[in-house]
Design a protein around this motif. Sequence first.
Motif, PDB file in Angstrom:
ATOM      1  N   UNK A 142       0.811  -1.212   0.000  1.00  0.00           N
ATOM      2  CA  UNK A 142       0.000   0.000   0.000  1.00  0.00           C
ATOM      3  C   UNK A 142       0.849   1.269   0.000  1.00  0.00           C
ATOM      4  N   UNK A 143       1.964   1.263   0.727  1.00  0.00           N
ATOM      5  CA  UNK A 143       2.804   2.453   0.755  1.00  0.00           C
ATOM      6  C   UNK A 143       3.336   2.804  -0.624  1.00  0.00           C
ATOM      7  N   UNK A 144       3.777   1.778  -1.358  1.00  0.00           N
ATOM      8  CA  UNK A 144       4.295   2.017  -2.707  1.00  0.00           C
ATOM      9  C   UNK A 144       3.193   2.474  -3.651  1.00  0.00           C
ATOM     10  N   UNK A 145       2.051   1.807  -3.577  1.00  0.00           N
ATOM     11  CA  UNK A 145       0.965   2.104  -4.510  1.00  0.00           C
ATOM     12  C   UNK A 145       0.369   3.485  -4.251  1.00  0.00           C
ATOM     13  N   UNK A 146       0.221   3.861  -2.973  1.00  0.00           N
ATOM     14  CA  UNK A 146      -0.341   5.174  -2.682  1.00  0.00           C
ATOM     15  C   UNK A 146       0.669   6.294  -2.920  1.00  0.00           C
ATOM     16  N   UNK A 147       1.922   5.935  -3.159  1.00  0.00           N
ATOM     17  CA  UNK A 147       2.927   6.927  -3.556  1.00  0.00           C
ATOM     18  C   UNK A 147       2.933   7.159  -5.062  1.00  0.00           C
ATOM     19  N   UNK A 148       2.213   6.323  -5.806  1.00  0.00           N
ATOM     20  CA  UNK A 148       2.183   6.470  -7.263  1.00  0.00           C
ATOM     21  C   UNK A 148       1.693   7.847  -7.718  1.00  0.00           C
ATOM     22  N   UNK A 149       0.651   8.432  -7.081  1.00  0.00           N
ATOM     23  CA  UNK A 149       0.261   9.788  -7.502  1.00  0.00           C
ATOM     24  C   UNK A 149       1.405  10.789  -7.419  1.00  0.00           C
ATOM     25  N   UNK A 150       2.260  10.633  -6.404  1.00  0.00           N
ATOM     26  CA  UNK A 150       3.379  11.569  -6.263  1.00  0.00           C
ATOM     27  C   UNK A 150       4.401  11.388  -7.380  1.00  0.00           C
ATOM     28  N   UNK A 151       4.667  10.127  -7.773  1.00  0.00           N
ATOM     29  CA  UNK A 151       5.606   9.919  -8.885  1.00  0.00           C
ATOM     30  C   UNK A 151       4.992  10.436 -10.176  1.00  0.00           C
ATOM     31  N   UNK A 152       3.674  10.315 -10.306  1.00  0.00           N
ATOM     32  CA  UNK A 152       3.014  10.854 -11.495  1.00  0.00           C
ATOM     33  C   UNK A 152       3.077  12.385 -11.514  1.00  0.00           C
ATOM     34  N   UNK A 153       2.930  13.005 -10.343  1.00  0.00           N
ATOM     35  CA  UNK A 153       3.085  14.462 -10.267  1.00  0.00           C
ATOM     36  C   UNK A 153       4.494  14.854 -10.707  1.00  0.00           C
ATOM     37  N   UNK A 154       5.492  14.128 -10.213  1.00  0.00           N
ATOM     38  CA  UNK A 154       6.873  14.438 -10.573  1.00  0.00           C
ATOM     39  C   UNK A 154       7.146  14.193 -12.050  1.00  0.00           C
ATOM     40  N   UNK A 155       6.562  13.114 -12.576  1.00  0.00           N
ATOM     41  CA  UNK A 155       6.725  12.837 -14.004  1.00  0.00           C
ATOM     42  C   UNK A 155       6.066  13.947 -14.820  1.00  0.00           C
ATOM     43  N   UNK A 156       4.908  14.418 -14.340  1.00  0.00           N
ATOM     44  CA  UNK A 156       4.243  15.524 -15.011  1.00  0.00           C
ATOM     45  C   UNK A 156       5.077  16.802 -14.971  1.00  0.00           C
ATOM     46  N   UNK A 157       5.713  17.057 -13.817  1.00  0.00           N
ATOM     47  CA  UNK A 157       6.594  18.225 -13.703  1.00  0.00           C
ATOM     48  C   UNK A 157       7.749  18.115 -14.695  1.00  0.00           C
ATOM     49  N   UNK A 158       8.336  16.926 -14.787  1.00  0.00           N
ATOM     50  CA  UNK A 158       9.446  16.714 -15.723  1.00  0.00           C
ATOM     51  C   UNK A 158       9.000  16.938 -17.164  1.00  0.00           C
ATOM     52  N   UNK A 159       7.829  16.413 -17.517  1.00  0.00           N
ATOM     53  CA  UNK A 159       7.298  16.632 -18.871  1.00  0.00           C
ATOM     54  C   UNK A 159       7.092  18.128 -19.112  1.00  0.00           C
ATOM     55  N   UNK A 160       6.605  18.826 -18.081  1.00  0.00           N
ATOM     56  CA  UNK A 160       6.413  20.267 -18.204  1.00  0.00           C
ATOM     57  C   UNK A 160       7.715  21.003 -18.460  1.00  0.00           C
ATOM     58  N   UNK A 161       8.768  20.608 -17.753  1.00  0.00           N
ATOM     59  CA  UNK A 161      10.074  21.237 -17.957  1.00  0.00           C
ATOM     60  C   UNK A 161      10.597  20.984 -19.373  1.00  0.00           C
ATOM     61  N   UNK A 162      10.451  19.725 -19.824  1.00  0.00           N
ATOM     62  CA  UNK A 162      10.918  19.388 -21.171  1.00  0.00           C
ATOM     63  C   UNK A 162      10.109  20.158 -22.217  1.00  0.00           C
ATOM     64  N   UNK A 163       8.784  20.260 -21.993  1.00  0.00           N
ATOM     65  CA  UNK A 163       7.933  21.023 -22.917  1.00  0.00           C
ATOM     66  C   UNK A 163       8.366  22.483 -22.972  1.00  0.00           C
ATOM     67  N   UNK A 164       8.706  23.041 -21.816  1.00  0.00           N
ATOM     68  CA  UNK A 164       9.205  24.423 -21.786  1.00  0.00           C
ATOM     69  C   UNK A 164      10.432  24.580 -22.684  1.00  0.00           C
ATOM     70  N   UNK A 165      11.364  23.652 -22.517  1.00  0.00           N
ATOM     71  CA  UNK A 165      12.627  23.746 -23.251  1.00  0.00           C
ATOM     72  C   UNK A 165      12.406  23.618 -24.755  1.00  0.00           C
ATOM     73  N   UNK A 166      11.549  22.664 -25.155  1.00  0.00           N
ATOM     74  CA  UNK A 166      11.331  22.413 -26.583  1.00  0.00           C
ATOM     75  C   UNK A 166      10.453  23.477 -27.232  1.00  0.00           C
ATOM     76  N   UNK A 167       9.391  23.887 -26.533  1.00  0.00           N
ATOM     77  CA  UNK A 167       8.441  24.828 -27.134  1.00  0.00           C
ATOM     78  C   UNK A 167       8.892  26.277 -27.011  1.00  0.00           C
ATOM     79  N   UNK A 168       9.945  26.510 -26.254  1.00  0.00           N
ATOM     80  CA  UNK A 168      10.478  27.875 -26.151  1.00  0.00           C
ATOM     81  C   UNK A 168      10.967  28.390 -27.503  1.00  0.00           C
TER      82      UNK A 168
END
Length: 506
Positions: A142-168
């Motif tokens: 349960x600890x690992x599975x309920x941490x999945x939203x946080x890894x998804x948030x971080x993955x989303x942040x990373x995608x956002x950073x990459x999008x910034x760099x490419x779309x700039x």
Amino acid sequence: MGDEKPRVDAYPGKNKYAVACSIIGSIISILMGYDTGVMSGAMLFIKEDLKTNDTQVQVLAGILNVCALVGSLTAGRVSDWIGRRRTISLAACIFLAGSALMGLAPNFGTLLAGRCVAGVGVGYALMIAPVYAAEISSAEIRGSVTSLPEICISFGILIGYVANYLLAKLPLVYGWRAMLGLGALPSAVLAVGVIAMPESPRWLVMQGRVEQALAVLRRLCDTATEADVRLAEIKIAAGVADDAQEPNNVGKGVWREMFLHPTPPVRRILVAAFGIHFFQHLTGIEAVVLYSPRIFKAAGIATRSEILAATIGVGVTKTVFILTAILLVDRIGRRPLYLSSLAGIIASLACLGVGLTVVERSAPHHSPTWAVVMSILTVFTFIASFSVGVGPITWAYSSEVYPLRLRAQGASVGVAINRVMNAGVSMTFVSLYKAVTIGGAFFLFAGLAVLAATFFYFLCPETQGRPLEEIEEVFSSGWRARLRSTSPAAAVELPVSNITDGKTRL
């Protein structure tokens, strides 16, 4: 041996189904992460294109979290009414509408309106993803599975950073709009993926749909016998009779039980769950993530391209260390990981404060090399420290401690507190560092992190390996009694009830 816990990485095949469903449900969290990450870079272009001032930038950064209050405070009641799975779908639709508004915004007012709509969706997402994951997973994972939203948030942040760099590289008028509009894509993926997800068996029991709950449990458990045992435990926790076929007054009287007439265990649960949300953003994470371009600029990184590239490094660090946390949380427990994380946060913030203070007091372009290097490195050590403990465990811990009857609406209040603190930091950070210097702001965050460590040490007991239906027992005694019970003298003879049978528990 009978008292030996199973290895976390050796859970049976059926639990992989729960993990897969949790991953799909957590995709909604990518939306929130992407918005945070992409906005950190998009603000540079929005300010230039729409001629916004610092006050407007702060409002734009924080308004999402203010509006998330509306989503988070209503999401619990809505999920008790329509179910966990449909609430995830509703959150995706709301965020889709907000992303479309932001991507097509012709002016600041429309952009702000789109961010408000997206904020409501974020409030729903932050509440429902960890609750759904907690209710369909076993105690061992349960600890690992309920941490999945946080890894998804971080993955989303990373995608956002990459999008910034490419779309700039796009023309100014299209670049930031494309950055914000792309947030609609995960919503479309989730709209399809939600079809494959089962409803929470605990919610089904609360609705009196016991046979459907049993069918879901048989897909999540190893044997039919185990599913029957788990169903019996859920029914006892929910107060549902064996022959119940009607909804068990789902969601009614919850606020009265939480705030007007709480039992001592419920009161301790609320203090722990609400407090962990209160302190999460007081460590300064939102300031570092959202304003990392400004921090890097203050540290001496000059060009816009270099700044955006550095923020990608922040996203990679966050993602890698949250993955590390997911691997460790069910092995070493919530408390050791959380407290170790705070130790790293305090050290990193203190060093960041020193480095930025020296840089700020130096002549332009003549800052000592050691201070510049320290400032940049401690941003990454802070992100790593936060991501390995405080980030994921806040969501994992707060989603699992509530009794079943209070879980959805208790989680809603917790998310509301989280969003208030997030908004408070993101909307005041620029004003704060202008008032006390940027180094002084991080010294303040370091002091608040010390308070967070004190709070968690005394008021948040370990929940590792406990079935959801038993966690209320953990809070049956106060912190003094728990400290006495964990002393060497008290640990000589363990209660039989605390010895696990080695079977997978849900």
